[in-house]
Motif scaffolding. Structure first.
Motif, PDB file in Angstrom:
ATOM      1  N   ARG A 273       0.833  -1.211   0.000  1.00  0.00           N
ATOM      2  CA  ARG A 273       0.000   0.000   0.000  1.00  0.00           C
ATOM      3  C   ARG A 273       0.863   1.255   0.000  1.00  0.00           C
ATOM      4  O   ARG A 273       0.653   2.173  -0.805  1.00  0.00           O
ATOM      5  CB  ARG A 273      -0.911   0.005   1.233  1.00  0.00           C
ATOM      6  CG  ARG A 273      -1.813   1.238   1.336  1.00  0.00           C
ATOM      7  CD  ARG A 273      -2.450   1.316   2.709  1.00  0.00           C
ATOM      8  NE  ARG A 273      -1.467   1.596   3.751  1.00  0.00           N
ATOM      9  CZ  ARG A 273      -1.618   1.292   5.041  1.00  0.00           C
ATOM     10  NH1 ARG A 273      -2.705   0.671   5.452  1.00  0.00           N
ATOM     11  NH2 ARG A 273      -0.672   1.585   5.916  1.00  0.00           N
ATOM     12  N   VAL A 277       0.956   4.068  -2.937  1.00  0.00           N
ATOM     13  CA  VAL A 277       0.563   5.459  -2.697  1.00  0.00           C
ATOM     14  C   VAL A 277       1.638   6.411  -3.217  1.00  0.00           C
ATOM     15  O   VAL A 277       1.341   7.402  -3.897  1.00  0.00           O
ATOM     16  CB  VAL A 277       0.295   5.691  -1.200  1.00  0.00           C
ATOM     17  CG1 VAL A 277       0.181   7.180  -0.893  1.00  0.00           C
ATOM     18  CG2 VAL A 277      -0.972   4.967  -0.769  1.00  0.00           C
ATOM     19  N   ARG A 281       1.070   9.114  -6.331  1.00  0.00           N
ATOM     20  CA  ARG A 281       1.267  10.557  -6.138  1.00  0.00           C
ATOM     21  C   ARG A 281       2.318  11.091  -7.101  1.00  0.00           C
ATOM     22  O   ARG A 281       2.209  12.216  -7.596  1.00  0.00           O
ATOM     23  CB  ARG A 281       1.642  10.838  -4.690  1.00  0.00           C
ATOM     24  CG  ARG A 281       0.455  10.671  -3.735  1.00  0.00           C
ATOM     25  CD  ARG A 281       0.852  10.789  -2.285  1.00  0.00           C
ATOM     26  NE  ARG A 281      -0.316  10.745  -1.407  1.00  0.00           N
ATOM     27  CZ  ARG A 281      -0.268  10.527  -0.101  1.00  0.00           C
ATOM     28  NH1 ARG A 281       0.909  10.323   0.497  1.00  0.00           N
ATOM     29  NH2 ARG A 281      -1.382  10.506   0.620  1.00  0.00           N
ATOM     30  N   VAL A 287      -4.200  10.976  -3.409  1.00  0.00           N
ATOM     31  CA  VAL A 287      -4.508   9.748  -2.676  1.00  0.00           C
ATOM     32  C   VAL A 287      -4.725  10.106  -1.205  1.00  0.00           C
ATOM     33  O   VAL A 287      -3.861  10.736  -0.583  1.00  0.00           O
ATOM     34  CB  VAL A 287      -3.365   8.714  -2.790  1.00  0.00           C
ATOM     35  CG1 VAL A 287      -3.780   7.400  -2.153  1.00  0.00           C
ATOM     36  CG2 VAL A 287      -2.954   8.510  -4.243  1.00  0.00           C
ATOM     37  N   ILE A 295      -7.219   2.201  -1.071  1.00  0.00           N
ATOM     38  CA  ILE A 295      -6.923   3.625  -1.165  1.00  0.00           C
ATOM     39  C   ILE A 295      -7.996   4.300  -2.008  1.00  0.00           C
ATOM     40  O   ILE A 295      -8.576   3.694  -2.903  1.00  0.00           O
ATOM     41  CB  ILE A 295      -5.531   3.885  -1.769  1.00  0.00           C
ATOM     42  CG1 ILE A 295      -5.348   3.077  -3.058  1.00  0.00           C
ATOM     43  CG2 ILE A 295      -4.429   3.564  -0.761  1.00  0.00           C
ATOM     44  CD1 ILE A 295      -4.010   3.311  -3.750  1.00  0.00           C
ATOM     45  N   VAL A 297      -8.578   7.351  -4.613  1.00  0.00           N
ATOM     46  CA  VAL A 297      -7.714   8.141  -5.491  1.00  0.00           C
ATOM     47  C   VAL A 297      -8.538   9.005  -6.431  1.00  0.00           C
ATOM     48  O   VAL A 297      -9.675   8.683  -6.780  1.00  0.00           O
ATOM     49  CB  VAL A 297      -6.764   7.228  -6.307  1.00  0.00           C
ATOM     50  CG1 VAL A 297      -5.990   6.298  -5.397  1.00  0.00           C
ATOM     51  CG2 VAL A 297      -7.535   6.433  -7.337  1.00  0.00           C
TER      52      VAL A 297
END
Length: 354
Positions: A273, A277, A281, A287, A295, A297
């Motif tokens: 995870r 992330v 990004r 996120v 997550i 997004v």
């Protein structure tokens, strides 16, 4: 519509579960299931339970399972209730523990079953808006309440609350049941189970469907004061006194006792995870800071519809949030294996370069 339905059924707007595709080649990142499956001990226990004893009803109290959970959580066994997934446990709690003399309070972005349960059981409800950063502010929960339910970490956003925030809520609402839905707590959230021994109005619900990789077994449980648990038992025994099958009880108990496996699996998912992330990004996506196994997004220049459909064309399924207005242009993505998340990133690179 049917002439044989009663008025309540006519008016219901049922929860729409995530798609369960029948194509084996799809990468399934839409329903927050574990990418790694259950503990080997759980599989062995399930197989061992499938013998001549299946002719007998299972233990209606699921005592062996509840004892294992009680030992793990360090609470008395009479503080544990087990049912068919946390959905059934929550349904019993809405019926048994929430009052209909004031609205039930929960956030405007949360698990979609909460308003449906209220509709099903004739409970008025009032939603409390998340703050602009999608966080829950417990100080916004005020006024008359027939009960309160908060998912922590919150469903769809993945954002968690500190224990101190929930305790402050319990100090203000002392005569109403407060339910904390901890379906995703193992992935980095902070559990409030210890507070159940100090606050008799606190009920915590959990599931084996996420971190334990047993979504197909359908086992959930609640932790709370004996008074709350007795209320759940009264509803259960008025509806289905044998809710958990023998294989389900055996598999879940074995899973509870394999703590090392759980810690290892959860650690892998958290690492994946966090890596995902960062990668998203870097690609310009927003996120939210999740402590779940998913997550939420958003891309500022590419709509959720476009991303959802383009990913599906590349055999990757994620969850569209179109039914929830505030996050209708966001996608919820389950954390899969490293290989699955690499495939997701590769697909996004292709989509965003067009």
């Amino acid at each position: 519509m049917s002439q044989f339905w009663n008025r309540k059924v006519h008016d219901l707007q049922p929860y729409v579960p995530g798609e369960q595709p029948r194509m084996a080649t799809l990468i399934k990142l839409n329903t927050n299931e574990s990418p790694y499956g259950p503990s080997p001990r759980a599989l062995e226990a399930i197989k061992a339970s499938a013998d001549d004893r299946l002719r007998l009803y299972p233990d209606p109290a699921a005592l062996a399972l509840c004892t294992a959970i009680a030992e793990q959580e360090q609470v008395p066994v009479e503080c544990i209730f087990a049912g068919n997934g946390s959905d059934e446990v929550l349904a019993h709690a809405f019926q048994a523990l929430f009052r209909n003399d004031a609205p039930i309070l929960f956030s405007d972005v949360t698990y979609g079953f909460y308003p449906i349960y209220c509709q099903m059981f004739g409970l008025e409800y009032r939603t409390i808006p998340l703050r602009d950063d999608f966080t829950i502010a417990v100080e916004d929960y005020e006024g008359p309440a027939g009960g309160i339910i908060i998912a922590n970490p919150n469903a769809n956003t993945g954002i968690g609350l500190p224990v101190s925030a929930i305790e402050s809520l319990l100090k203000r609402f002392t005569t109403q049941t407060v339910i904390i839905d901890e379906a995703y707590v193992d992935f980095g959230g902070k559990s409030v189970v210890p507070l159940t021994q100090r606050y008799p109005n606190l009920l915590v619900t959990r599931t084996f469907s996420k971190s334990s990789g047993l979504a197909g077994l359908r086992v959930g449980y609640a932790i709370g004061s004996p008074e709350l648990i007795e209320g759940l038992i009264r509803v259960k025994d008025s509806f289905n006194s044998y809710p958990l099958s023998r294989p389900a009880q055996a598999g879940a108990e074995a899973s509870v006792r394999d703590k090392a496996w759980l810690e290892q699996t959860v650690g892998r998912i958290i690492a994946t995870r966090d890596r995902t992330v960062t990668a998203l990004r870097e690609r310009g996506l927003k996120v939210l800071p999740s402590v779940g196994n998913f997550i939420l997004v958003h891309h500022p220049d590419c709509s959720s519809d476009t991303l959802f459909n383009a990913l599906r064309e590349r055999a990757i399924i994620v969850r569209h949030q179109g039914s929830s207005p505030r996050i209708s242009d966001w996608l919820r993505i389950t954390i899969g294996s490293d290989e699955e998340m690499d495939a997701l990133l590769k697909a996004l690179d292709e989509i965003l370069s067009l």
